[in-house]
Design a protein around this motif. Sequence first.
Motif, mmCIF file in Angstrom:
data_model
loop_
_atom_site.group_PDB
_atom_site.id
_atom_site.type_symbol
_atom_site.label_atom_id
_atom_site.label_comp_id
_atom_site.label_asym_id
_atom_site.label_seq_id
_atom_site.Cartn_x
_atom_site.Cartn_y
_atom_site.Cartn_z
ATOM 1 N N THR A 131 0.847 -1.199 0.000
ATOM 2 C CA THR A 131 0.000 0.000 0.000
ATOM 3 C C THR A 131 0.881 1.247 0.000
ATOM 4 O O THR A 131 0.621 2.202 -0.749
ATOM 5 C CB THR A 131 -0.947 0.017 1.221
ATOM 6 N N ASP A 186 -4.675 -0.144 6.925
ATOM 7 C CA ASP A 186 -5.993 -0.751 7.171
ATOM 8 C C ASP A 186 -6.689 -0.154 8.390
ATOM 9 O O ASP A 186 -7.909 -0.244 8.510
ATOM 10 C CB ASP A 186 -5.859 -2.269 7.356
ATOM 11 N N LYS A 203 -12.559 3.433 6.691
ATOM 12 C CA LYS A 203 -12.866 2.764 5.419
ATOM 13 C C LYS A 203 -12.957 3.786 4.284
ATOM 14 O O LYS A 203 -13.592 4.819 4.419
ATOM 15 C CB LYS A 203 -14.193 2.007 5.554
ATOM 16 N N GLY A 204 -12.275 3.491 3.196
ATOM 17 C CA GLY A 204 -12.313 4.343 2.009
ATOM 18 C C GLY A 204 -11.234 5.418 1.973
ATOM 19 O O GLY A 204 -11.038 6.053 0.933
ATOM 20 N N THR A 205 -10.511 5.604 3.075
ATOM 21 C CA THR A 205 -9.488 6.666 3.125
ATOM 22 C C THR A 205 -8.383 6.419 2.109
ATOM 23 O O THR A 205 -8.009 7.335 1.356
ATOM 24 C CB THR A 205 -8.888 6.788 4.541
ATOM 25 N N GLU A 228 -8.336 4.532 -0.605
ATOM 26 C CA GLU A 228 -8.843 4.625 -1.971
ATOM 27 C C GLU A 228 -9.022 6.085 -2.379
ATOM 28 O O GLU A 228 -8.693 6.485 -3.498
ATOM 29 C CB GLU A 228 -10.179 3.866 -2.110
ATOM 30 N N THR A 229 -9.531 6.901 -1.458
ATOM 31 C CA THR A 229 -9.735 8.322 -1.740
ATOM 32 C C THR A 229 -8.400 9.023 -1.954
ATOM 33 O O THR A 229 -8.245 9.805 -2.897
ATOM 34 C CB THR A 229 -10.517 8.997 -0.582
ATOM 35 N N LYS A 253 -6.659 8.589 -5.414
ATOM 36 C CA LYS A 253 -7.245 9.198 -6.609
ATOM 37 C C LYS A 253 -6.375 10.359 -7.074
ATOM 38 O O LYS A 253 -5.894 11.146 -6.251
ATOM 39 C CB LYS A 253 -8.666 9.687 -6.315
ATOM 40 N N ASN A 268 -6.569 13.799 -5.552
ATOM 41 C CA ASN A 268 -6.116 13.991 -4.171
ATOM 42 C C ASN A 268 -4.601 13.851 -4.014
ATOM 43 O O ASN A 268 -4.106 13.619 -2.905
ATOM 44 C CB ASN A 268 -6.843 13.006 -3.250
#
Length: 192
Positions: free
Chosen positions: A60, A91, A95-97, A99-100, A103, A106
């Motif tokens: 990651t 992890d 949740k979603g941090t 992935e956001t 982008k 960002n």
Amino acid sequence: MKRIFLSAVAIVAIAFASNTTVQAQSKMSMSAGTKMVGGAAMYPTKDIIDNAVNSKDHTTLVAAVKAAGLVETLKGKGPFTVFAPTNSAFDKLPKGTVETLLKPANKTMLTKVLTYHVIAGKMDSKAIAAAIKKGNGKAEFTTVEGGKLWAWMKASKLMLKDEKGGMSMVTIADVNQKNGVIHVVDTVLMPK
């Protein structure tokens, strides 16, 4: 027949001796400052990126460094001190941090988060311990991002506190690189 048998024994003995020598040389090079992180050897002769890409615990982080366009920077001369969060550290984020942050829109925020994990210069655990001692039990560091990180010892563990009050522990210290040092951490550090 006897000659063939003796020749075969000699070949096996030479092959065994060669293999033993290679294994011994490999162990010697591993013991010369090489540490295992994420199932891979981290060689002090390689740069931060060339080592990190081999750690299965830092996929990651590597993806984030690539998305932020920081690969060439961390392959540079440095030296850098990197507090490297593991996959499990990422992890822990809501949740979603991740992935956001990954982008393209960002990239600025991702770069800010990643450079907050970097201190200019090489600060191994001895240098950090000396700074903690000098600070009467707590050291303050300025990150490449421009924010502050605080370090102290909790029993025998090196602890870090970020600007949002989050805590992280160094789980593997002093992973030397040719352009600095990595300290593996169990929580992502967050700037203001």
